[in-house]
Design a protein around this motif. Sequence first.
Motif, PDB file in Angstrom:
ATOM      1  N   UNK A  77      41.505  52.911  19.224  1.00 60.61           N
ATOM      2  CA  UNK A  77      39.722  53.262  17.981  1.00 60.61           C
ATOM      3  C   UNK A  77      40.775  53.174  16.498  1.00 60.61           C
ATOM      4  N   UNK A  78      40.401  52.121  16.045  1.00 61.12           N
ATOM      5  CA  UNK A  78      40.328  52.640  14.515  1.00 61.12           C
ATOM      6  C   UNK A  78      39.394  53.126  13.530  1.00 61.12           C
ATOM      7  N   UNK A  79      40.234  54.516  12.748  1.00 60.65           N
ATOM      8  CA  UNK A  79      38.601  54.216  11.156  1.00 60.65           C
ATOM      9  C   UNK A  79      39.257  53.650  10.093  1.00 60.65           C
ATOM     10  N   UNK A  80      38.147  52.808   9.486  1.00 65.55           N
ATOM     11  CA  UNK A  80      38.995  52.484   8.442  1.00 65.55           C
ATOM     12  C   UNK A  80      37.530  52.027   7.513  1.00 65.55           C
TER      13      UNK A  80
ATOM     14  N   UNK B 217      42.019  58.046  29.566  1.00 65.37           N
ATOM     15  CA  UNK B 217      42.406  56.238  29.377  1.00 65.37           C
ATOM     16  C   UNK B 217      42.159  55.565  28.066  1.00 65.37           C
ATOM     17  N   UNK B 218      40.828  54.713  28.651  1.00 68.24           N
ATOM     18  CA  UNK B 218      40.099  54.027  27.926  1.00 68.24           C
ATOM     19  C   UNK B 218      40.780  54.520  26.304  1.00 68.24           C
ATOM     20  N   UNK B 219      40.834  54.731  25.919  1.00 71.24           N
ATOM     21  CA  UNK B 219      42.540  54.631  24.473  1.00 71.24           C
ATOM     22  C   UNK B 219      43.174  55.223  24.563  1.00 71.24           C
ATOM     23  N   UNK B 220      43.885  53.932  24.351  1.00 71.36           N
ATOM     24  CA  UNK B 220      45.426  54.276  23.917  1.00 71.36           C
ATOM     25  C   UNK B 220      45.911  54.917  22.206  1.00 71.36           C
ATOM     26  N   UNK B 221      45.402  54.835  22.332  1.00 71.29           N
ATOM     27  CA  UNK B 221      45.704  55.145  20.783  1.00 71.29           C
ATOM     28  C   UNK B 221      44.552  54.914  19.032  1.00 71.29           C
ATOM     29  N   UNK B 222      44.718  56.205  18.754  1.00 73.46           N
ATOM     30  CA  UNK B 222      44.148  56.211  17.585  1.00 73.46           C
ATOM     31  C   UNK B 222      44.514  56.015  15.729  1.00 73.46           C
ATOM     32  N   UNK B 223      44.357  54.833  15.404  1.00 74.50           N
ATOM     33  CA  UNK B 223      44.360  55.483  14.264  1.00 74.50           C
ATOM     34  C   UNK B 223      43.775  55.210  12.285  1.00 74.50           C
ATOM     35  N   UNK B 224      44.474  55.290  11.288  1.00 71.31           N
ATOM     36  CA  UNK B 224      43.280  55.782  10.610  1.00 71.31           C
ATOM     37  C   UNK B 224      44.078  55.238   8.981  1.00 71.31           C
ATOM     38  N   UNK B 225      42.210  54.702   7.909  1.00 71.65           N
ATOM     39  CA  UNK B 225      43.789  54.786   6.458  1.00 71.65           C
ATOM     40  C   UNK B 225      42.778  55.344   5.757  1.00 71.65           C
TER      41      UNK B 225
ATOM     42  N   UNK C 164      47.001  53.067   1.392  1.00 72.02           N
ATOM     43  CA  UNK C 164      46.525  53.074   0.484  1.00 72.02           C
ATOM     44  C   UNK C 164      48.075  53.067  -0.824  1.00 72.02           C
ATOM     45  N   UNK C 165      49.252  52.592  -0.343  1.00 75.77           N
ATOM     46  CA  UNK C 165      49.687  53.243  -2.026  1.00 75.77           C
ATOM     47  C   UNK C 165      49.368  52.143  -2.804  1.00 75.77           C
ATOM     48  N   UNK C 166      49.228  50.817  -2.830  1.00 74.47           N
ATOM     49  CA  UNK C 166      48.995  49.543  -3.860  1.00 74.47           C
ATOM     50  C   UNK C 166      49.992  48.968  -4.236  1.00 74.47           C
TER      51      UNK C 166
ATOM     52  N   UNK D  18      53.715  54.799  10.506  1.00 70.17           N
ATOM     53  CA  UNK D  18      53.402  54.680   9.178  1.00 70.17           C
ATOM     54  C   UNK D  18      52.931  53.220   8.722  1.00 70.17           C
ATOM     55  N   UNK D  19      52.288  53.117   8.396  1.00 67.44           N
ATOM     56  CA  UNK D  19      51.562  51.281   8.298  1.00 67.44           C
ATOM     57  C   UNK D  19      51.562  51.390   6.673  1.00 67.44           C
ATOM     58  N   UNK D  20      52.086  50.929   6.002  1.00 67.98           N
ATOM     59  CA  UNK D  20      52.098  51.150   3.924  1.00 67.98           C
ATOM     60  C   UNK D  20      51.073  49.892   3.647  1.00 67.98           C
ATOM     61  N   UNK D  21      50.440  50.157   2.914  1.00 63.37           N
ATOM     62  CA  UNK D  21      49.457  48.794   2.661  1.00 63.37           C
ATOM     63  C   UNK D  21      49.520  49.098   1.173  1.00 63.37           C
ATOM     64  N   UNK D  22      49.728  47.508   0.291  1.00 65.10           N
ATOM     65  CA  UNK D  22      50.210  47.011  -1.086  1.00 65.10           C
ATOM     66  C   UNK D  22      49.049  46.286  -1.792  1.00 65.10           C
ATOM     67  N   UNK D  23      48.672  45.888  -2.769  1.00 66.56           N
ATOM     68  CA  UNK D  23      48.136  45.093  -3.163  1.00 66.56           C
ATOM     69  C   UNK D  23      48.801  44.407  -4.113  1.00 66.56           C
ATOM     70  N   UNK D  24      48.363  43.239  -4.741  1.00 70.24           N
ATOM     71  CA  UNK D  24      48.449  42.006  -5.741  1.00 70.24           C
ATOM     72  C   UNK D  24      47.945  42.081  -7.088  1.00 70.24           C
ATOM     73  N   UNK D  25      48.337  41.735  -7.535  1.00 74.52           N
ATOM     74  CA  UNK D  25      47.803  41.244  -9.209  1.00 74.52           C
ATOM     75  C   UNK D  25      46.123  42.168  -9.891  1.00 74.52           C
TER      76      UNK D  25
END
Length: 339
Positions: free
Chosen positions: A60-63, A89-97, A122-124, A157-164
């Motif tokens: 399950x991902x909250x974006x 057990x249906x949802x094995x993992x929850x992630x969010x941003x 969102x480091x950007x 940990x997932x990091x998001x970066x942007x360019x431009x």
Amino acid sequence: MTARRSVIPVFVPHLGCPNACVFCNQNRISGNEKPSEASDVHSCIKKAKEKLPPGTKAELAFYGGSFTAIPPEQQTDLLEAARTYVEDGFISEIRLSTRPDAIDAERLRLLKRYSVKTIELGAQSMDAQVLKLSGRGHGPEDTEQASNLIKQRGFKLILQMMTGLPGDSREKSIYTARKLAELKPDGVRIYPTVIIRDTALYEMWRSGVYKEHSVEDAIKLCAELFLVFEAEGIPVIRLGLNPTDELSGGDAVAGAYHPALGELVYSEIMLRKARELLGRASIGKRILLGVHSSKVSAMAGHKRRNIKKLTEEFGFKEIKIKAIDTEPGNIILLSLNNI
Ligand code: SF4
């Protein structure tokens, strides 16, 4: 046999966001007009469970918002809606941003209680001026502190970066990639800036204050950034915005939007790697390159662009590509003149 995996995305556009970042319009990016509520979470999971083959492990991902900046009672409601499915057990993992300045020990305790496993920040950018001009409302130090705390508390940990971004440059992007790599994330997403309708950036672009980040520039820069992360063993799990009908249909007004941006970047990466390999080898006029089966078309390039470039640059008569048993990032020089 490994269980099938499926992601159930739940969009909470702009929920919790304390300000409007100049480039962002989550309603147009996600195609969702209003944030999901607990009842929507419940029905999304229920529908997915009915549709997916038995044994599927769902994530399950909250974006689309700043999850940990939402009032705690509302976070609890959204997470509570998934509880039965986590327990069966249906949802094995929850992630969010979320945002780097919306992480502290108290908020992480709440997420732990609900079995959240992955937090995307969102480091950007790690350049203070770029963050300021982009209206982010946080500094690079918030990203460092939040990342360290997330890892200490045992989340992925997932990091998001942007360019431009406004005030950005190739050098600042490479600096950002290096600083993010030092934080040892489990993965990164790279999003080149797209000018989206109904954003402050759109107005900045129209008035000439901001110059667009072209697709061509983004491909070259993302290839460089990918190699920075690859050298540190950090997977790049996404390159470019997810294409949607809304974005392709006109909401992406200008900038680095291309429905197949990721493929174009992978093709540029393979071209760079092949150049390096061929530059080091003492080779004949006909060559055979071995790559992983998933990278054959990236190696050839769009309309065989890479083959044409390498043929020209190195004066080959013929270049062939063969799928072999190797890692996806590898290129092996298989034979020289005998093909
Ligand atoms: S970039 Fe993130 S924090 Fe900024 S407005 Fe968009 S969702 Fe909110």
